[in-house]
Design an enzyme around this catalytic site. Structure first.
Site, PDB file in Angstrom:
ATOM      1  N   HIS A   1       2.613   3.751  -8.997  1.00  0.00           N
ATOM      2  CA  HIS A   1       2.314   2.299  -9.254  1.00  0.00           C
ATOM      3  C   HIS A   1       3.555   1.694 -10.104  1.00  0.00           C
ATOM      4  O   HIS A   1       3.899   0.487  -9.851  1.00  0.00           O
ATOM      5  CB  HIS A   1       1.105   2.005 -10.069  1.00  0.00           C
ATOM      6  CG  HIS A   1       0.000   2.401  -9.282  1.00  0.00           C
ATOM      7  ND1 HIS A   1      -0.381   2.000  -8.019  1.00  0.00           N
ATOM      8  CD2 HIS A   1      -1.314   3.048  -9.656  1.00  0.00           C
ATOM      9  CE1 HIS A   1      -1.614   2.774  -7.499  1.00  0.00           C
ATOM     10  NE2 HIS A   1      -2.101   3.362  -8.721  1.00  0.00           N
TER      11      HIS A   1
ATOM     12  N   ASP B   1       0.732  -1.318  -0.142  1.00  0.00           N
ATOM     13  CA  ASP B   1       0.127  -0.075   0.033  1.00  0.00           C
ATOM     14  C   ASP B   1       0.833   1.085  -0.006  1.00  0.00           C
ATOM     15  O   ASP B   1       2.311   1.133   0.448  1.00  0.00           O
ATOM     16  CB  ASP B   1      -0.789  -0.177   1.219  1.00  0.00           C
ATOM     17  CG  ASP B   1      -2.058   1.028   1.169  1.00  0.00           C
ATOM     18  OD1 ASP B   1      -2.432   1.438   0.034  1.00  0.00           O
ATOM     19  OD2 ASP B   1      -2.650   1.397   2.121  1.00  0.00           O
TER      20      ASP B   1
ATOM     21  N   LEU C   1      10.870 -20.331  -4.517  1.00  0.00           N
ATOM     22  CA  LEU C   1       9.838 -19.640  -4.014  1.00  0.00           C
ATOM     23  C   LEU C   1       8.458 -19.596  -4.917  1.00  0.00           C
ATOM     24  O   LEU C   1       8.548 -19.771  -6.195  1.00  0.00           O
ATOM     25  CB  LEU C   1      10.336 -18.152  -4.299  1.00  0.00           C
ATOM     26  CG  LEU C   1       9.254 -17.093  -3.558  1.00  0.00           C
ATOM     27  CD1 LEU C   1       9.066 -17.129  -2.372  1.00  0.00           C
ATOM     28  CD2 LEU C   1       9.804 -15.441  -4.138  1.00  0.00           C
TER      29      LEU C   1
HETATM   30  C1  IPE Z   1      -5.222  -2.620  -0.038  1.00  0.00           C
HETATM   31  O1  IPE Z   1      -5.168  -1.399  -0.436  1.00  0.00           O
HETATM   32  C2  IPE Z   1      -5.450  -3.321  -1.561  1.00  0.00           C
HETATM   33  C3  IPE Z   1      -3.995  -3.555  -2.134  1.00  0.00           C
HETATM   34  C4  IPE Z   1      -2.970  -3.191  -1.697  1.00  0.00           C
HETATM   35  C5  IPE Z   1      -4.008  -3.948  -3.307  1.00  0.00           C
HETATM   36  P1  IPE Z   1      -6.214  -0.187  -0.662  1.00  0.00           P
HETATM   37  O2  IPE Z   1      -5.439   1.122  -0.739  1.00  0.00           O
HETATM   38  O3  IPE Z   1      -7.127  -0.668  -1.636  1.00  0.00           O
HETATM   39  O4  IPE Z   1      -6.971  -0.333   0.801  1.00  0.00           O
HETATM   40  P2  IPE Z   1      -7.857   0.881   1.468  1.00  0.00           P
HETATM   41  O5  IPE Z   1      -8.753   1.364   0.865  1.00  0.00           O
HETATM   42  O6  IPE Z   1      -6.671   1.686   2.179  1.00  0.00           O
HETATM   43  O7  IPE Z   1      -8.355  -0.027   2.743  1.00  0.00           O
HETATM   44  C1  IPE Z   2      -1.455   0.319  -3.516  1.00  0.00           C
HETATM   45  O1  IPE Z   2      -1.367   1.648  -3.542  1.00  0.00           O
HETATM   46  C2  IPE Z   2      -1.558  -0.277  -4.811  1.00  0.00           C
HETATM   47  C3  IPE Z   2      -2.987  -0.725  -5.086  1.00  0.00           C
HETATM   48  C4  IPE Z   2      -3.859  -0.653  -4.102  1.00  0.00           C
HETATM   49  C5  IPE Z   2      -3.257  -1.144  -6.367  1.00  0.00           C
HETATM   50  P1  IPE Z   2      -2.653   2.578  -3.462  1.00  0.00           P
HETATM   51  O2  IPE Z   2      -2.879   3.030  -4.779  1.00  0.00           O
HETATM   52  O3  IPE Z   2      -3.757   2.436  -2.493  1.00  0.00           O
HETATM   53  O4  IPE Z   2      -1.904   4.079  -2.916  1.00  0.00           O
HETATM   54  P2  IPE Z   2      -2.374   4.973  -1.665  1.00  0.00           P
HETATM   55  O5  IPE Z   2      -2.797   3.891  -0.640  1.00  0.00           O
HETATM   56  O6  IPE Z   2      -3.713   5.598  -2.264  1.00  0.00           O
HETATM   57  O7  IPE Z   2      -1.271   5.910  -1.163  1.00  0.00           O
HETATM   58 MG    MG Z   3      -4.171   2.442  -0.752  1.00  0.00          MG
END
Ligand code: IPE
Ligand code: IPE
Ligand code: MG
Length: 241
Positions: free
Chosen positions: A39, A22, A133
């Site tokens: 990303h 995240d 792995l």
């Molecule tokens: C969780 O992250 C999903 C992934 C890392 C793929 P999100 O950014 O979607 O989760 P919330 O919305 O903060 O709970």
């Molecule tokens: C995690 O990073 C990747 C995915 C959920 C695909 P985020 O896109 O959720 O990034 P933040 O949490 O908004 O910073």
């Molecule tokens: Mg996120």
């Protein structure tokens, strides 16, 4: 400077590490970039952490790459993530083979756009004989989707007399989940400072050790990963006993 890698007890490694990757968006916007750039940078972390896990002999590494709820993000972001997924899987297949890594996927893969699903399956096929792995990508995954699907399938089997209600136990339920044949995670890491599970492996993490770090995923490097394992090894796991 001594590394956390040297401090890890190689005889007590977690067999399965799961990661909620995240903070890509915040990492990018804090630096004045577009979220999509975050990303892209996150892929470098995926590469590094996969290599680190293979290097020290972890059995399973599960990466939460895209949740069921993530389909509700703006279409441009969803499209960019899918494109990134396809490109990465294609480009990384030779490296996975070189490092003896086997790719697996969990989630509602039927929702992936056609070419993403095809390329994913191709990579899974081409790495299926590898014995090192197991890299498990959670794509279009959510725990509630997984448990709902399992429940429907169990009910169907009961209705057609292939299964008795008395047969339902922990083990049977585990075998109806998409993580069938994958051991439960020993350690779950979430980056970016959020302390929540966001619909990830709810059944499987019953006794998993949780590790939260403020580091955003694109900044997460091998040393951060080794530190998480080092901290894990200091925990006393009691399993209710
Ligand atoms: C969780 O992250 C999903 C992934 C890392 C793929 P999100 O950014 O979607 O989760 P919330 O919305 O903060 O709970
Ligand atoms: C995690 O990073 C990747 C995915 C959920 C695909 P985020 O896109 O959720 O990034 P933040 O949490 O908004 O910073
Ligand atoms: Mg996120």
């Amino acid at each position: 400077m001594s590394s956390f890698k040297d401090k890890i007890d190689k005889s007590n490694l977690p067999k399965h590490i799961a990661i909620i990757m995240d903070g890509n968006g915040r990492w990018a916007t804090e630096r004045g970039y577009d979220r999509i750039f975050g990303h892209h940078e996150g892929v470098t972390s995926v590469r590094e952490i996969t290599e680190a896990a293979a290097e020290i002999g972890i059995g399973y590494l599960t990466l939460y790459a895209f949740s069921t709820e993530n389909w509700s993000r703006p279409q441009t972001e969803v499209d960019a993530l899918m494109e990134l997924l396809i490109d990465t899987i294609e480009n990384e297949t030779p490296t996975l083979n070189k490092n003896n890594v086997r790719l697996m996927a969990i989630g509602d893969l039927s929702r992936l756009p056609g070419n993403a699903g095809q390329k994913l399956n191709r990579c899974i096929d081409q790495t299926s004989a590898n014995t090192g792995l197991a890299l498990v990508l959670a794509l279009s995954y959510s725990s509630r989707w997984e448990i709902t699907t399992a429940l429907k399938n169990i009910c169907k089997e009961i209705k057609s007399d292939k299964l008795n209600i008395e047969d339902i136990n922990d083990e049977l339920i585990s075998n109806y989940l998409t993580t069938k044949n994958i051991p439960d995670p020993d350690l779950l890491i979430r980056t970016s400072g959020e302390q929540r599970i966001s619909n990830f492996l709810l059944w499987q993490i019953a006794y998993t050790e949780l590790y939260f770090t403020k580091t955003h995923w694109p900044a997460f490097r091998k040393e951060n990963f080794f530190q998480a394992i080092f901290e894990f090894q200091k925990r006393e796991r009691r399993f209710g006993k």
